[in-house]
Design an enzyme around this catalytic site. Sequence first.
Site, PDB file in Angstrom:
ATOM      1  N   TYR A 202       0.983  -1.196  -4.588  1.00  7.11           N
ATOM      2  CA  TYR A 202       2.298  -1.063  -5.224  1.00  7.11           C
ATOM      3  C   TYR A 202       2.261  -1.418  -6.713  1.00  7.11           C
ATOM      4  O   TYR A 202       3.280  -1.744  -7.309  1.00  7.11           O
ATOM      5  CB  TYR A 202       3.338  -1.960  -4.514  1.00  7.11           C
ATOM      6  CG  TYR A 202       3.706  -1.509  -3.111  1.00  7.11           C
ATOM      7  CD1 TYR A 202       3.124  -0.388  -2.526  1.00  7.11           C
ATOM      8  CD2 TYR A 202       4.649  -2.211  -2.360  1.00  7.11           C
ATOM      9  CE1 TYR A 202       3.457   0.012  -1.243  1.00  7.11           C
ATOM     10  CE2 TYR A 202       4.996  -1.810  -1.074  1.00  7.11           C
ATOM     11  CZ  TYR A 202       4.390  -0.704  -0.515  1.00  7.11           C
ATOM     12  OH  TYR A 202       4.733  -0.310   0.751  1.00  7.11           O
TER      13      TYR A 202
ATOM     14  N   ASP B  49      -4.821  -0.699  11.320  1.00  7.59           N
ATOM     15  CA  ASP B  49      -4.264   0.112  12.413  1.00  7.59           C
ATOM     16  C   ASP B  49      -4.414  -0.621  13.750  1.00  7.59           C
ATOM     17  O   ASP B  49      -3.482  -0.691  14.554  1.00  7.59           O
ATOM     18  CB  ASP B  49      -4.895   1.516  12.443  1.00  7.59           C
ATOM     19  CG  ASP B  49      -6.397   1.521  12.161  1.00  7.59           C
ATOM     20  OD1 ASP B  49      -6.971   0.447  11.875  1.00  7.59           O
ATOM     21  OD2 ASP B  49      -7.004   2.602  12.240  1.00  7.59           O
TER      22      ASP B  49
ATOM     23  N   ASP C 183       7.510  -4.759   9.137  1.00 10.30           N
ATOM     24  CA  ASP C 183       8.552  -4.000   9.822  1.00 10.30           C
ATOM     25  C   ASP C 183       8.277  -3.964  11.323  1.00 10.30           C
ATOM     26  O   ASP C 183       9.193  -4.070  12.132  1.00 10.30           O
ATOM     27  CB  ASP C 183       8.671  -2.571   9.266  1.00 10.30           C
ATOM     28  CG  ASP C 183       9.781  -2.467   8.217  1.00 10.30           C
ATOM     29  OD1 ASP C 183       9.993  -3.457   7.488  1.00 10.30           O
ATOM     30  OD2 ASP C 183      10.429  -1.408   8.132  1.00 10.30           O
TER      31      ASP C 183
HETATM   32 MG    MG Z   1       9.538  -2.672   4.002  1.00 12.69          MG
END
Ligand code: MG
Length: 359
Positions: free
Chosen positions: A137, A221, A249
Amino acid sequence: MKNYRIAVIAGDGIGKEVVPAAIDVLNLAAEQGGFRCEFSPIPWGCDYYLEHGRMMDLDGVDRLMRFDAIYLGAIGDPRVADHISARELILPLRQRLGQWVNLRPMRLLPGISSPLAGRGAADIDMICVRENSEGEYCGIGGRLHRGTPQEVAEQTGVFTRHGIERIARYAFKLAASRPRKMLASATKSNALQHAMVMWDEVVASVAKEFPEVELRKYHVDALCARMVTHPQTLDVIVASNLFGDIITDIGSAISGSLGVAPGGNINPDRTTPSMFEPIHGSAPDIAGKGIANPIAAIWAGAMMLDHLGERAAHDRILSAIESVLADERVKTPDLGGRATTADMTRAVTAAMTGSRQPA
Ligand code: MG
Ligand code: NAI
């Protein structure tokens, strides 16, 4: 009396509903704990963008420096592209304020049911230490030949030894302070042979300082699958910016609801203010209805008080949240009930004052 100056960016959608609710709880905790929180509202967000053409003021970062902490609701509005709202407010604040740790507890609290069959509170108690200042990011890259068939986009990940070392050390320290003393490192060094191989090497070298912590590395993963199939085997997780975003999440989903999960953007060096926020976004689908679950915002506020040195106030708020949820009489729609934001907030303050909750 101790007085903490807190900048409040309630933001958009349900941010404007859960932040004022949570502030009632924080004020009560302050009163009970013998300190004061001086909340200064700041109107940045998508409404501000639609009026002024920018998400925040140009001198925004400098102004925030004067505060002891920043309390954020949620940013995002269907009328503003998400890459503008996120890239022009939350991400620059995290980077420019040196908030290099994103700390996200993922716990299944008693009284909440997990979408994972047969799992209870003892099975899901993890915390993610996400690198928050670089990695995927970092924002470096660009687009060329826009709108033509030759169009190219390049999005670069930047990983530094310094950045990995400090996030790994923070995660090891946290793991060492917890009963199980386990640390899982999220990697993908089989496919990302530059950045993630360096990640693994640096994490392994920091591990030598913490012989008491059991380190395991998982490809991200496989780690995501493990969170679903064997959540009880995970304690502290350290991850890069993108991997941590995805992992948390999943963690909040298996913990029952996004409406419960808090997060802190922390500068452990304490040279700039840290920023605390619920993990969830502005939830346009339920905004304005008064039914958003305020627990994530309240818990994020408690983390902020802990960071400011008010551990007892944090613990009191957490116990109140736990007892309200375990009691199961007051549940917002995301938890399968019909309570409003105000009902849930009242239940938490009632639990803090020891008064009975209305049935
Ligand atoms: Mg998020
Ligand atoms: P979201 O987190 O806003 O909502 C996802 C789902 O969870 C929705 O169905 C929503 O109703 C539900 N939900 C979230 N928080 C809840 C709460 N407190 N109580 C009850 N239900 C809750 O994520 P979504 O829909 O992907 O994004 C909406 C907007 O928020 C977008 O503009 C996005 O960019 C932004 N966003 C902002 C974040 C931030 O400010 N840190 C984080 C994530 C998204």
